[in-house]
Design an enzyme around this catalytic site. Structure first.
Site, PDB file in Angstrom:
ATOM      1  N   SER A  15       0.769  -1.197   0.067  1.00 16.29           N
ATOM      2  CA  SER A  15       0.053   0.060  -0.163  1.00 16.29           C
ATOM      3  C   SER A  15       0.984   1.388   0.020  1.00 16.29           C
ATOM      4  O   SER A  15       0.700   2.113  -0.738  1.00 16.29           O
ATOM      5  CB  SER A  15      -0.772   0.002   1.206  1.00 16.29           C
ATOM      6  N   GLY A  16       1.784   1.250   0.786  1.00 16.19           N
ATOM      7  CA  GLY A  16       2.569   2.654   1.056  1.00 16.19           C
ATOM      8  C   GLY A  16       3.595   2.774  -0.134  1.00 16.19           C
ATOM      9  O   GLY A  16       3.626   3.954  -0.651  1.00 16.19           O
ATOM     10  N   CYS A  43      -1.932  -6.206   2.495  1.00 14.91           N
ATOM     11  CA  CYS A  43      -3.350  -5.949   2.423  1.00 14.91           C
ATOM     12  C   CYS A  43      -4.162  -6.564   1.412  1.00 14.91           C
ATOM     13  O   CYS A  43      -4.950  -7.150   1.731  1.00 14.91           O
ATOM     14  CB  CYS A  43      -3.418  -4.410   2.298  1.00 14.91           C
ATOM     15  N   CYS A  48      -5.741  -7.676   4.901  1.00 12.74           N
ATOM     16  CA  CYS A  48      -7.374  -6.828   4.855  1.00 12.74           C
ATOM     17  C   CYS A  48      -8.368  -7.301   3.950  1.00 12.74           C
ATOM     18  O   CYS A  48      -9.302  -7.702   4.447  1.00 12.74           O
ATOM     19  CB  CYS A  48      -7.181  -5.321   4.713  1.00 12.74           C
ATOM     20  N   LYS A  51      -9.224 -11.129   4.092  1.00 13.29           N
ATOM     21  CA  LYS A  51      -9.705 -11.207   5.248  1.00 13.29           C
ATOM     22  C   LYS A  51     -11.249 -10.853   5.455  1.00 13.29           C
ATOM     23  O   LYS A  51     -11.935 -11.613   5.995  1.00 13.29           O
ATOM     24  CB  LYS A  51      -8.928 -10.470   6.349  1.00 13.29           C
ATOM     25  N   TYR A  99      -3.220  -3.029  -9.444  1.00 10.47           N
ATOM     26  CA  TYR A  99      -2.118  -2.367  -8.830  1.00 10.47           C
ATOM     27  C   TYR A  99      -0.953  -2.370  -9.870  1.00 10.47           C
ATOM     28  O   TYR A  99      -0.401  -1.292 -10.040  1.00 10.47           O
ATOM     29  CB  TYR A  99      -1.654  -3.294  -7.488  1.00 10.47           C
ATOM     30  N   TYR A 179      -5.871  -7.735  17.059  1.00 16.22           N
ATOM     31  CA  TYR A 179      -6.492  -7.902  15.974  1.00 16.22           C
ATOM     32  C   TYR A 179      -6.880  -9.216  15.104  1.00 16.22           C
ATOM     33  O   TYR A 179      -8.013  -9.502  14.848  1.00 16.22           O
ATOM     34  CB  TYR A 179      -6.007  -6.792  14.732  1.00 16.22           C
ATOM     35  N   ILE A 180      -5.770  -9.738  14.814  1.00 15.09           N
ATOM     36  CA  ILE A 180      -5.623 -11.005  14.059  1.00 15.09           C
ATOM     37  C   ILE A 180      -6.344 -12.031  14.815  1.00 15.09           C
ATOM     38  O   ILE A 180      -7.127 -12.754  13.968  1.00 15.09           O
ATOM     39  CB  ILE A 180      -4.415 -11.513  13.305  1.00 15.09           C
ATOM     40  N   GLU A 183     -10.353 -11.437  14.909  1.00 14.73           N
ATOM     41  CA  GLU A 183     -10.946 -11.552  13.699  1.00 14.73           C
ATOM     42  C   GLU A 183     -10.897 -12.892  13.251  1.00 14.73           C
ATOM     43  O   GLU A 183     -11.965 -13.380  12.732  1.00 14.73           O
ATOM     44  CB  GLU A 183     -10.092 -10.678  12.607  1.00 14.73           C
ATOM     45  N   ARG A 200      -2.697 -14.582  26.937  1.00 21.29           N
ATOM     46  CA  ARG A 200      -2.158 -14.339  27.813  1.00 21.29           C
ATOM     47  C   ARG A 200      -2.415 -13.191  29.033  1.00 21.29           C
ATOM     48  O   ARG A 200      -2.386 -13.369  30.129  1.00 21.29           O
ATOM     49  CB  ARG A 200      -0.587 -14.145  27.601  1.00 21.29           C
ATOM     50  N   GLY A 263       1.168 -11.080  16.686  1.00 17.80           N
ATOM     51  CA  GLY A 263       1.772  -9.861  16.249  1.00 17.80           C
ATOM     52  C   GLY A 263       2.791  -9.936  15.177  1.00 17.80           C
ATOM     53  O   GLY A 263       2.816 -11.094  14.708  1.00 17.80           O
ATOM     54  N   THR A 312      -3.157  -0.077   6.846  1.00 15.18           N
ATOM     55  CA  THR A 312      -3.045   0.365   5.277  1.00 15.18           C
ATOM     56  C   THR A 312      -3.350   1.890   5.059  1.00 15.18           C
ATOM     57  O   THR A 312      -2.436   2.343   4.515  1.00 15.18           O
ATOM     58  CB  THR A 312      -4.135  -0.599   4.800  1.00 15.18           C
ATOM     59  N   ALA A 342     -10.995  -0.276  12.648  1.00 15.41           N
ATOM     60  CA  ALA A 342     -12.116  -0.913  13.066  1.00 15.41           C
ATOM     61  C   ALA A 342     -11.304  -2.669  13.011  1.00 15.41           C
ATOM     62  O   ALA A 342     -10.279  -2.736  12.559  1.00 15.41           O
ATOM     63  CB  ALA A 342     -12.771  -1.192  11.621  1.00 15.41           C
ATOM     64  N   HIS A 437     -32.901   7.641  11.572  1.00 16.77           N
ATOM     65  CA  HIS A 437     -33.774   6.656  12.460  1.00 16.77           C
ATOM     66  C   HIS A 437     -34.195   5.754  11.356  1.00 16.77           C
ATOM     67  O   HIS A 437     -34.829   6.313  10.289  1.00 16.77           O
ATOM     68  CB  HIS A 437     -35.014   7.490  12.940  1.00 16.77           C
ATOM     69  N   GLU A 442     -28.136   6.401  15.201  1.00 22.80           N
ATOM     70  CA  GLU A 442     -28.686   7.306  15.927  1.00 22.80           C
ATOM     71  C   GLU A 442     -28.570   7.468  17.520  1.00 22.80           C
ATOM     72  O   GLU A 442     -28.340   8.566  18.129  1.00 22.80           O
ATOM     73  CB  GLU A 442     -30.318   7.441  15.618  1.00 22.80           C
TER      74      GLU A 442
HETATM   75  P1  NDP Z   1      -1.377  -7.258  17.776  1.00 24.49           P
HETATM   76  O1  NDP Z   1      -0.105  -6.611  18.447  1.00 24.49           O
HETATM   77  O2  NDP Z   1      -2.703  -6.658  17.389  1.00 24.49           O
HETATM   78  O3  NDP Z   1      -1.689  -8.500  18.773  1.00 24.49           O
HETATM   79  C1  NDP Z   1      -0.645  -9.348  19.136  1.00 24.49           C
HETATM   80  C2  NDP Z   1      -1.265 -10.280  20.426  1.00 24.49           C
HETATM   81  O4  NDP Z   1      -0.192 -11.222  20.480  1.00 24.49           O
HETATM   82  C3  NDP Z   1      -1.498  -9.390  21.531  1.00 24.49           C
HETATM   83  O5  NDP Z   1      -2.582  -9.897  22.069  1.00 24.49           O
HETATM   84  C4  NDP Z   1      -0.517  -9.694  22.353  1.00 24.49           C
HETATM   85  O6  NDP Z   1      -0.300  -9.754  23.615  1.00 24.49           O
HETATM   86  C5  NDP Z   1      -0.078 -11.114  21.984  1.00 24.49           C
HETATM   87  N1  NDP Z   1       1.400 -11.714  22.269  1.00 24.49           N
HETATM   88  C6  NDP Z   1       2.551 -11.044  21.601  1.00 24.49           C
HETATM   89  N2  NDP Z   1       3.572 -11.739  22.112  1.00 24.49           N
HETATM   90  C7  NDP Z   1       3.407 -12.793  22.519  1.00 24.49           C
HETATM   91  C8  NDP Z   1       4.015 -13.875  23.187  1.00 24.49           C
HETATM   92  N3  NDP Z   1       5.315 -13.921  23.116  1.00 24.49           N
HETATM   93  N4  NDP Z   1       3.255 -14.538  23.952  1.00 24.49           N
HETATM   94  C9  NDP Z   1       1.975 -14.596  23.917  1.00 24.49           C
HETATM   95  N5  NDP Z   1       1.172 -13.626  23.579  1.00 24.49           N
HETATM   96  C10 NDP Z   1       1.894 -12.875  22.815  1.00 24.49           C
HETATM   97  O7  NDP Z   1      -0.924  -7.812  16.488  1.00 24.49           O
HETATM   98  P2  NDP Z   1      -1.708  -8.932  15.292  1.00 24.49           P
HETATM   99  O8  NDP Z   1      -0.730  -9.971  14.790  1.00 24.49           O
HETATM  100  O9  NDP Z   1      -3.212  -9.225  15.715  1.00 24.49           O
HETATM  101  O10 NDP Z   1      -1.993  -7.583  14.244  1.00 24.49           O
HETATM  102  C11 NDP Z   1      -0.814  -6.960  13.846  1.00 24.49           C
HETATM  103  C12 NDP Z   1      -1.026  -5.665  13.443  1.00 24.49           C
HETATM  104  O11 NDP Z   1      -1.891  -5.654  12.187  1.00 24.49           O
HETATM  105  C13 NDP Z   1      -2.116  -5.063  14.209  1.00 24.49           C
HETATM  106  O12 NDP Z   1      -1.790  -4.048  15.455  1.00 24.49           O
HETATM  107  C14 NDP Z   1      -2.853  -3.881  13.395  1.00 24.49           C
HETATM  108  O13 NDP Z   1      -2.044  -2.633  13.513  1.00 24.49           O
HETATM  109  C15 NDP Z   1      -2.590  -4.669  11.849  1.00 24.49           C
HETATM  110  N6  NDP Z   1      -4.016  -5.215  11.681  1.00 24.49           N
HETATM  111  C16 NDP Z   1      -5.105  -4.329  11.200  1.00 24.49           C
HETATM  112  C17 NDP Z   1      -6.258  -4.999  11.190  1.00 24.49           C
HETATM  113  C18 NDP Z   1      -7.262  -4.073  11.144  1.00 24.49           C
HETATM  114  O14 NDP Z   1      -7.263  -2.881  10.741  1.00 24.49           O
HETATM  115  N7  NDP Z   1      -8.674  -4.485  10.857  1.00 24.49           N
HETATM  116  C19 NDP Z   1      -6.469  -6.260  11.091  1.00 24.49           C
HETATM  117  C20 NDP Z   1      -5.300  -7.170  11.402  1.00 24.49           C
HETATM  118  C21 NDP Z   1      -4.145  -6.688  11.465  1.00 24.49           C
HETATM  119  P3  NDP Z   1      -0.424  -8.421  24.560  1.00 24.49           P
HETATM  120  O15 NDP Z   1      -1.338  -7.666  24.239  1.00 24.49           O
HETATM  121  O16 NDP Z   1      -0.303  -8.999  25.895  1.00 24.49           O
HETATM  122  O17 NDP Z   1       1.192  -7.791  24.410  1.00 24.49           O
END
Ligand code: NDP
Length: 460
Positions: A15-16, A43, A48, A51, A99, A179-180, A183, A200, A263, A312, A342, A437, A442
């Protein structure tokens, strides 16, 4: 004779990168873009867009249940995963093609292969040799992070593979609470997969408003997702009947698939950044200033590889700001404040601005407006589904500093709320807006009573 082969070399056609490359090329600059995979980035190819198709596919099971209350008889609904995947892949291929065409039409040159920075003016693309360039833009995005120290960790998939599973598992364990994780829990559960979400922390979606977090966990459970909090994997073992997830709390869950959603990490591996002297942050992302400049003159970075706000539209705006600044002589910084987001959980979330706790921390005294209600569609069907609407207002200025919605169409609603909030709307102005309405939206403009959370009498 030009000093360099190109004016701009972009590494990464997501995207970027694509936005920056197109805009720069449209200014008349000579632009090349290196991409090792399909054009479109996370994305379009494995994020995105696919998904959201999976969310749509999975929501039908919920609609079918509700349909009965509206007088429909649905004889025998079945879901064909391979047929869905084939359609999804067709659409993704079409979008990736768009693209490619857009890059071409703008006059940018696409080079297929992994790009590497050799020095501040040289890029090497695997299989294509080296080129010289005036400027370099790193836009390589991120990749799912996976643990390497848990026995059996290699048996689990990540979101990358979840988009291509040859068959739908009957049971899945998803690790993570972001998020992931949330979702995909909704997606698999909606598709009829026995879904367990293991996180955790004390509640899902850290960083979101606490009321939203507990509301979503409750609603996910109502829809059938098993949510296990405050524990994590210690091992995954393969047995004759599946994969056994072992948790720190002593419990085991057997499933057919395990998915890490723990993450994502910036994709800097093999880019040659160290050799080129580009500084990384402690977390391994490319360190940039507000103009997306790295510490090396002529090298910039945008999007998830810089780990600012990993969304994105943010990557697109960062890419655009870079191109405006460097190729149109219009110095532009992207403002990372009040970015709405979202979560396409089921039910979905829309949020913009501050969570209540963060607002209290920043402003001291805040007013809360809050409602939990049954969306009309589900009330009719006798379903026990609740929506949540919450506004956070800075008491001193009356500005609406947080808006949080969980419920049908929350992501669509939040885009509109974000416009007003970005403009600094006050609660009085917000309330002067007449309702539409009958809608869930609303409720946003009819919240009049301040909400007094237990133990926080000072907001009255
Ligand atoms: P997130 O950063 O949202 O979540 C990661 C999760 O993994 C957290 O709950 C975190 O826990 C946990 N975690 C991290 N390390 C460990 C570990 N070592 N052991 C156990 N749990 C762990 O990452 P995602 O992968 O879900 O998504 C990545 C990014 O992508 C998002 O932050 C968002 O910016 C983007 N995204 C956006 C979407 C949208 O706009 N709808 C959809 C999907 C992704 P803790 O919170 O305790 O650190």
């Amino acid at each position: 004779m030009a000093q360099y082969d190109y004016d701009l070399f972009v590494i990464g056609a997501g995207s970027g990168g694509v936005r920056a490359a197109r805009l720069a090329a449209m200014s008349g600059a000579r632009v090349a873009v290196a991409e090792e995979d399909r054009v479109g980035g996370t994305c379009v190819i494995r994020g995105c867009i696919p998904k959201k198709f999976m969310v749509y596919a999975s929501e039908f099971s919920h609609h079918l249940k509700t349909a009965k209350s509206y007088g429909w008889t649905v004889e025998r609904a079945t879901f064909d995963w391979p047929a869905f995947l084939a359609e999804k892949d067709k659409e993704i291929a079409r979008l990736s093609g768009v693209y490619v065409r857009n890059l071409h039409n703008a006059g940018a040159e696409l080079v297929h292969g992994k790009g590497r920075v050799v020095d501040a003016h040289t890029v090497e693309v695997a299989g294509h040799g080296t080129s010289t360039t005036g400027k370099i833009l790193i836009a390589t995005g991120g990749r799912p992070w996976r643990p390497s120290d848990i026995p059996g960790c290699e048996l689990a998939i990540t979101s990358n593979e979840a988009f291509q599973l040859p068959e739908l598992p009957k049971r899945i364990v998803i690790a993570g609470g972001g998020y992931i994780a949330v979702e995909f829990a909704g997606i698999f559960n909606g598709l009829g997969v026995d879904t367990t979400l293991v996180y955790r922390g004390p509640n899902l979606l850290r960083g979101f408003d606490d009321d939203v977090r507990s509301h979503v966990a409750e609603e996910l459970e109502k829809r059938g997702v098993k949510v296990i909090l405050a524990t994590q994997h210690t091992a995954i073992e393969k047995t004759a009947s599946g994969l056994v997830s072992r948790f720190a709390n002593g419990h085991d869950v057997e499933s057919d698939a395990v998915m890490w959603a723990l993450g994502r990490e910036p994709y800097v591996e093999g880019l040659g950044l160290e050799a080129a002297g580009v500084k990384l942050t402690e977390k391994g992302s490319v360190a940039v200033d507000e103009y997306s400049r790295t510490n090396v003159e002529n090298i910039w970075a945008v999007g998830d590889v810089t780990d600012r706000i990993n969304l994105t539209p943010v990557a697109i705006r960062e890419g655009q700001a870079f191109a405006e600044t460097e190729f149109y002589d219009r110095p532009t910084k992207f403002d990372h404040e009040m970015v709405a987001s979202a979560v396409f959980s089921q039910p979905p979330i829309g949020a913009v601005g501050l969570a209540e706790a963060d607002a209290r921390h920043r402003y001291g005294k805040v007013d809360i407006y809050f409602a939990r209600l049954r969306p009309m569609k589900y009330a009719f069907a006798g379903a026990d589904e609740r929506a949540l609407i919450k506004l956070v207002v800075d008491s001193a200025t009356e500005r609406v500093v947080g808006c949080h919605v969980v419920g049908p169409d929350a992501p669509e609603m939040i885009q509109m709320a974000a416009i007003a909030m970005k403009m600094g709307v006050t609660k009085t102005q917000w309330d002067a807006t007449c309702a539409v309405h009958p809608t869930l939206a609303e409720e946003l403009v009819t919240l009049r009573e301040k909400y007094v959370p237990m133990g926080l009498g000072q907001v009255a």
